[in-house]
Structure formats: C-alpha cells, structure tokens
Design a protein around this motif. Structure first.
Motif, PDB file in Angstrom:
ATOM      1  N   VAL A 281       0.627  -1.260  -0.132  1.00  0.00           N
ATOM      2  CA  VAL A 281       0.105  -0.243  -0.044  1.00  0.00           C
ATOM      3  C   VAL A 281       0.552   1.446  -0.063  1.00  0.00           C
ATOM      4  O   VAL A 281       1.514   1.481   0.854  1.00  0.00           O
ATOM      5  N   SER A 282       0.712   2.252  -0.999  1.00  0.00           N
ATOM      6  CA  SER A 282       1.413   3.043  -0.993  1.00  0.00           C
ATOM      7  C   SER A 282       0.406   4.494  -0.506  1.00  0.00           C
ATOM      8  O   SER A 282       1.099   5.399  -0.373  1.00  0.00           O
ATOM      9  N   GLN A 283      -0.718   4.274  -0.397  1.00  0.00           N
ATOM     10  CA  GLN A 283      -2.043   5.887  -0.528  1.00  0.00           C
ATOM     11  C   GLN A 283      -3.028   5.059   0.423  1.00  0.00           C
ATOM     12  O   GLN A 283      -3.445   3.539   0.576  1.00  0.00           O
ATOM     13  N   PRO A 284      -2.880   5.281   1.997  1.00  0.00           N
ATOM     14  CA  PRO A 284      -4.115   4.936   3.029  1.00  0.00           C
ATOM     15  C   PRO A 284      -5.271   4.728   2.383  1.00  0.00           C
ATOM     16  O   PRO A 284      -5.682   5.933   1.459  1.00  0.00           O
ATOM     17  N   SER A 285      -6.360   4.181   2.451  1.00  0.00           N
ATOM     18  CA  SER A 285      -7.663   4.479   2.399  1.00  0.00           C
ATOM     19  C   SER A 285      -8.454   3.996   3.462  1.00  0.00           C
ATOM     20  O   SER A 285      -8.420   3.572   4.230  1.00  0.00           O
ATOM     21  N   VAL A 331      -8.977  17.751   1.378  1.00  0.00           N
ATOM     22  CA  VAL A 331      -8.483  16.650   2.456  1.00  0.00           C
ATOM     23  C   VAL A 331      -8.156  15.505   1.778  1.00  0.00           C
ATOM     24  O   VAL A 331      -7.527  14.551   2.048  1.00  0.00           O
ATOM     25  N   ALA A 332      -8.503  15.226   1.028  1.00  0.00           N
ATOM     26  CA  ALA A 332      -9.388  13.604   0.693  1.00  0.00           C
ATOM     27  C   ALA A 332      -8.859  13.976  -1.262  1.00  0.00           C
ATOM     28  O   ALA A 332      -9.698  14.401  -1.778  1.00  0.00           O
ATOM     29  N   ALA A 333      -8.290  12.541  -2.382  1.00  0.00           N
ATOM     30  CA  ALA A 333      -8.304  12.961  -3.682  1.00  0.00           C
ATOM     31  C   ALA A 333      -9.012  11.898  -4.100  1.00  0.00           C
ATOM     32  O   ALA A 333      -9.585  12.473  -5.176  1.00  0.00           O
ATOM     33  N   GLY A 334     -10.248  10.535  -3.135  1.00  0.00           N
ATOM     34  CA  GLY A 334     -11.396  10.528  -4.104  1.00  0.00           C
ATOM     35  C   GLY A 334     -13.049  10.406  -2.570  1.00  0.00           C
ATOM     36  O   GLY A 334     -12.041  10.401  -2.073  1.00  0.00           O
ATOM     37  N   LEU A 351     -19.513   4.360   2.855  1.00  0.00           N
ATOM     38  CA  LEU A 351     -18.436   5.371   2.225  1.00  0.00           C
ATOM     39  C   LEU A 351     -17.629   5.389   2.400  1.00  0.00           C
ATOM     40  O   LEU A 351     -16.523   4.293   3.236  1.00  0.00           O
ATOM     41  N   SER A 352     -16.514   5.234   1.634  1.00  0.00           N
ATOM     42  CA  SER A 352     -15.049   5.406   1.008  1.00  0.00           C
ATOM     43  C   SER A 352     -14.656   6.505   1.079  1.00  0.00           C
ATOM     44  O   SER A 352     -15.151   7.545   0.352  1.00  0.00           O
ATOM     45  N   ALA A 353     -13.171   6.362   1.428  1.00  0.00           N
ATOM     46  CA  ALA A 353     -12.071   7.697   0.716  1.00  0.00           C
ATOM     47  C   ALA A 353     -10.629   7.710   1.283  1.00  0.00           C
ATOM     48  O   ALA A 353     -10.488   6.861   1.566  1.00  0.00           O
ATOM     49  N   THR A 354      -9.823   8.232   0.125  1.00  0.00           N
ATOM     50  CA  THR A 354      -8.820   8.433  -0.462  1.00  0.00           C
ATOM     51  C   THR A 354      -8.304   9.608   0.040  1.00  0.00           C
ATOM     52  O   THR A 354      -8.543  10.556  -0.130  1.00  0.00           O
ATOM     53  N   GLY A 358       0.382  12.378   1.075  1.00  0.00           N
ATOM     54  CA  GLY A 358       0.935  12.945   2.517  1.00  0.00           C
ATOM     55  C   GLY A 358      -0.145  13.028   3.438  1.00  0.00           C
ATOM     56  O   GLY A 358      -0.131  13.808   4.737  1.00  0.00           O
ATOM     57  N   GLY A 359      -1.376  12.875   2.800  1.00  0.00           N
ATOM     58  CA  GLY A 359      -2.578  13.059   3.776  1.00  0.00           C
ATOM     59  C   GLY A 359      -2.808  11.934   5.138  1.00  0.00           C
ATOM     60  O   GLY A 359      -2.523  11.268   5.059  1.00  0.00           O
ATOM     61  N   ASP A 360      -3.151  12.847   6.063  1.00  0.00           N
ATOM     62  CA  ASP A 360      -3.713  11.506   7.063  1.00  0.00           C
ATOM     63  C   ASP A 360      -4.817  11.529   7.068  1.00  0.00           C
ATOM     64  O   ASP A 360      -6.060  11.689   6.727  1.00  0.00           O
ATOM     65  N   VAL A 361      -5.556   9.895   6.776  1.00  0.00           N
ATOM     66  CA  VAL A 361      -6.843   9.334   6.806  1.00  0.00           C
ATOM     67  C   VAL A 361      -7.216   9.412   7.840  1.00  0.00           C
ATOM     68  O   VAL A 361      -8.521   9.707   8.040  1.00  0.00           O
ATOM     69  N   ALA A 362      -6.911   9.863   8.816  1.00  0.00           N
ATOM     70  CA  ALA A 362      -8.539  10.196  10.651  1.00  0.00           C
ATOM     71  C   ALA A 362      -8.287  11.421  10.083  1.00  0.00           C
ATOM     72  O   ALA A 362      -9.554  11.620  10.543  1.00  0.00           O
ATOM     73  N   VAL A 363      -8.016  12.327   9.398  1.00  0.00           N
ATOM     74  CA  VAL A 363      -8.777  13.628   8.617  1.00  0.00           C
ATOM     75  C   VAL A 363      -9.842  13.316   8.346  1.00  0.00           C
ATOM     76  O   VAL A 363     -10.485  14.304   8.116  1.00  0.00           O
TER      77      VAL A 363
END
Length: 490
Positions: A281-285, A331-334, A351-354, A358-363
């Motif tokens: 994984v390179s980007q959290p979701s 704060v989200a790319a998608g 619901l889902s989001a990425t 460099g962003g924080d999944v908690a945010v």
C-alpha cells in the motif's frame, strides 16, 4: 483468474450494473401502481415455456446483434455451510464440456462466430452471457441449453480447475490488501448471514471441494424452471419463441428445487473496526459500511429514497461529498457514498475515501463524519432531491440504448424476487420520492452505530513502492467471474 466480471472491465461493468440497477425496483412505494405506457423504460415482451423457464425479450433493432443471457436463481448465499465457493466453482466448470462439446469448445465456438461470452457469480445469482450476431442466436441457444443439463464432469476435469480458482483467490484477494480488507470488513458486518462469506469462498473450504460437490449443486439448481432467459437486441418475442421452444423447451424441469431460505441476520450493536497494514500500500484509504434495506428486505420503504440520497451525496463532481472533501477542504483525493439495494436479502450502504498524497486518513475520517452529522442534523434540500431524481431518471433512459443494460436490469430483478413491472415502474416510483423520505432514510441507516469501519495503511517500515496499491473509493465488486480459456474473447 479474474475475480470480477471480466468482460467488460470491472469499472465499466460496475457502471453498467449501476445503470441497469436504476431500472430495478420493488420497495413499498406504489407497488401495485399502473405504469403509464410513456413511462416504460424497456417495454419488454415476456412469455414462459412449458417447462417453467421465464423469457424476457427487449427489442433494440439498431444493429443486427443480440445479448443473450441465462440467469440462474442461485448464488453463493445459497451454498451449504462448509461448501463456500461451490457456486463460483460450478460456474467455471460449465465451460468444461458436455457429450456434444469438448472442454473450452463452447467459448471457442462463440469466438469463431464473432461473438463474446463469459459468466459471473454473485451472492444471489449466477449468469452466463453471449453477445453475438442475430443470425447466430440459434447456435448460442442450442449450446447454452445443452450445458444447462448435459454437463460432464470427472476428477480429471474438476481438480485442475479447482487449482485455478485457488490461484485466482491468491492473486485477486490474498495478494491484494484492499480486497483482503473488504473481505474481513464484510464478515464483520454480516456476522451470521452468508453475505459475510466471500463469493469465491474461503480458501480452506475451496481446497476441499469435490467433483461430487459440483455435481450435486448442478443437479439441484441448474434447470429450466430455475432459470431466466433474457435476450436484448435485434429480436422480438415472435421470432424468439420458436427458437426458445426448439432449444430450452425440450429440457425437463427439475422437481424439488431447494427453497431459497437463508438464516436471518441478528441485530448487532456497536461499531466494529479493522485496520490492515501492508507493504504493497502506498496510499491509505478508509471505508465504512452499514447494512441497509434492499428492494426486498428490511425497511423497504426507504429503498428509493436511499437511491436519491446516494445521488445527492456522491453523484458526480457537484455532489456534496466531493465538493466538501475534495474541492473545498482538499483533504481527500477521492470520495464516494454507494448504495447496493439489488439483493434478495439486506443490502449495504457504504462510504469510502482516499486522503490526498501525504494526507492523514484520520483527518479524512473526521471530515466524513462531520458531513454525515451535518446531513442528519440539517437534511437535504428540495432542490437537491429534484436534481438527483432528474439525474437518476436520465441515467435509466440512457441505459435503454445499451445492448446489455436491459438484460442486466431484468436478470438482476427477476433473480431477486422482483418482477418485470417493478423494473418498468422505476421512473414513477423514484419520481415520487420526497425530501422527507430522503431525510428519514438517511437517519434510519446512517444514524445507526452498528457499522463496520476499515482502514488500509502503508507499512511505515517498508521501502517506498511506486504504484503501490490502495483500495479505490467506491463499492467493491460483488461478483466473481470465469477466466477465459485460450481462444475466449474478453
């Protein structure tokens, strides 16, 4: 092995299913209302063969081609405990030959005649399709009727294919952190119902499936009186009926087809949460799912309103979630809210989001929860509802021009307890949804705390992996498909 419907590609098929599902309806709004002729979406013709096989024909003469689909009213949720994956396994084996056709000859014949074929399994149905020239339809119908009751299986055929499915599971699930996360998340949501079991099956059960297991499943569920034929394209019922009687009509019905009785999902309390860390994984979701009413189960009166809500919240670049999290807050790319109501039992809403790079999944999670709080507190507006209903009805009209769209719409409906008129009545019923109903539906589902949340994170100790994986925002696939043999057409 492709764990999603392999043709068309997964994302295109998901969009096609979404458009097709826009024509599928039951629910509690005006269930018996007459549908004006001008409101009909597909205007199908129907008839039933003497052996009980239901047939739906949707005429679209724009090109001399047809989409021929056979839908069986059986899926992975109808499997016996301990035999997970047998529905999908049999779907593979249906391409392995009969006394008339050698293994893989079915697909090679379709391809040599300029057509495309494939199949897919879901929780509630298994479907086989061929897109081919109108003048080759009788050939297709004869071959499909032949394998409906004439499948020949031996260990020499089945055991190598079982190994193929095990490898498919490794590639598409066990080696994909997003798929692993959703599989675990779904089992947290459905704690007792078979919807919590993956369609492809659990590996420790798949590896024990036998030839006899496949034959037993085939014998009990594959029959003309447990199947629906849908043909869309350059054909009318007048022309199709003699062909159907000549091919499928010769098959004998099967007595005592097992009733589709599933265990009842018990009430669940409290939020559940799972986090998966993986070097790929390179980007959290982030993802959160709820059990929700479907057209057939639960508080069905909310089904149409939830469709409207989905369009308001996630129906494009001007929808609430995208505008807030992606455009305004950045704060989200998608981001996505999806609703899957086309189930024999309960559906799901998610619901889902990425986060942005460099962003924080908690945010992102906090921003999502704030949007839901705002929705539950303030509700939606009359203007949002009207625009969403217009958008949904427009999509249903566009689906009419698709070759496979109508076939999917009726197949989905008729394998999950709905009727032809329910499909045709969809515009009228979606048009009757009010602001109050949308707000009530949102509160009925999203205010509940019995959801399951999943987070996918990079491994902080792993070296950077360009192109690493993250679960894309949006609904996960709810089908498993047949991998084409050599000579098959994707």
């Amino acid at each position: 092995m492709n764990a999603r419907p392999p043709s068309p590609p997964a994302r295109r098929l998901r969009a096609l299913l979404a458009r097709a599902a826009a024509g599928v309806a039951l629910g509690a709004l005006a269930l018996t209302a007459a549908v004006p002729a001008q409101a009909r979406i597909y205007d199908p013709e129907t008839f039933t063969l003497s052996n009980g096989m239901q047939v739906v024909v949707v005429n679209n003469p724009r090109a001399p081609v047809v989409s021929h689909m056979v839908w069986y009213k059986v899926g992975s949720a109808d499997e016996q405990p301990g035999k997970s994956g047998i529905a999908h396994y049999l779907e593979h084996l249906m391409f392995k030959g009969t006394s008339k056709l050698k293994p893989a000859e079915f697909s090679r014949t379709i391809a040599s005649n300029g057509g495309q074929d494939n199949a897919f399994t879901s929780y509630d149905y298994t479907a086989y399709f061929e897109n081919i020239a109108r003048d080759r339809l009788e050939l297709v119908m004869g071959m499909e009727a032949d394998r409906m009751t004439g499948l020949k299986l031996t260990d020499e055929i089945t055991l190598p294919e079982r190994a193929v499915i095990q490898e498919e599971r490794r590639q598409r699930t066990e080696n994909d952190p997003g798929s692993r996360l959703y599989e675990q998340l779904n089992s947290l949501l459905f704690v007792h119902h078979p919807y919590g079991t993956p369609i492809i099956g659990w590996m420790h059960e798949v590896e024990k499936l036998t030839t006899q297991d496949a034959l037993d499943f085939y014998k009990h569920h594959y029959a003309p009186n447990n199947a629906i034929l849908v043909v869309a394209g350059d054909i009318t019922a007048k022309d199709l009926k003699p062909l159907a009687e000549k091919t499928y009509g010769k098959l004998k019905p099967v007595k005592d087809i097992p009733a589709r009785v599933r265990v009842t999902e018990p009430p669940t309390e409290g939020a559940r949460r799972i986090s998966l860390t993986d070097a790929q994984v390179s980007q959290p979701s982030w993802m959160r799912i709820w059990k929700a009413p479907s057209y057939n189960a639960g508080a069905k009166e909310h089904a149409y309103a939830l469709e409207v809500l989905q369009s308001i919240m996630s129906g494009g670049a001007t929808a609430r979630l995208y505008k807030s999290l992606v455009v305004d807050q950045r704060v989200a790319a998608g981001v996505s809210l999806w609703y899957q109501p086309t189930a024999l039992d309960l559906g799901t809403l998610g619901l889902s989001a990425t986060p942005v790079p460099g962003g924080d999944v908690a945010v992102v999670e906090k921003a999502m929860e704030a949007e839901i709080t705002k929705l539950l507190r303030d509700g939606v507006t009359a203007d949002e509802v009207e625009r969403a209903k217009t958008r949904l009805k427009r999509e249903a009209i566009f689906a009419r021009d698709s070759l496979q769209g109508p076939a999917y719409a009726f197949g989905l409906a008729l394998t999950t307890g709905q009727t032809v008129e329910d499909v045709e009545a969809w515009p009228e019923r979606i048009g009757a949804v009010t602001v109050e109903q949308v707000n009530a539906a949102a509160r009925a589902v999203l205010a509940a705390d019995n959801h399951a949340t999943g987070i996918l994170l990079p491994d902080p100790n792993a070296p950077p992996m360009p192109g690493g994986r993250a679960a894309p925002p949006g609904p996960p696939s709810t089908t498993a498909g047949h991998a084409p043999e050599a000579g098959d057409v994707q």
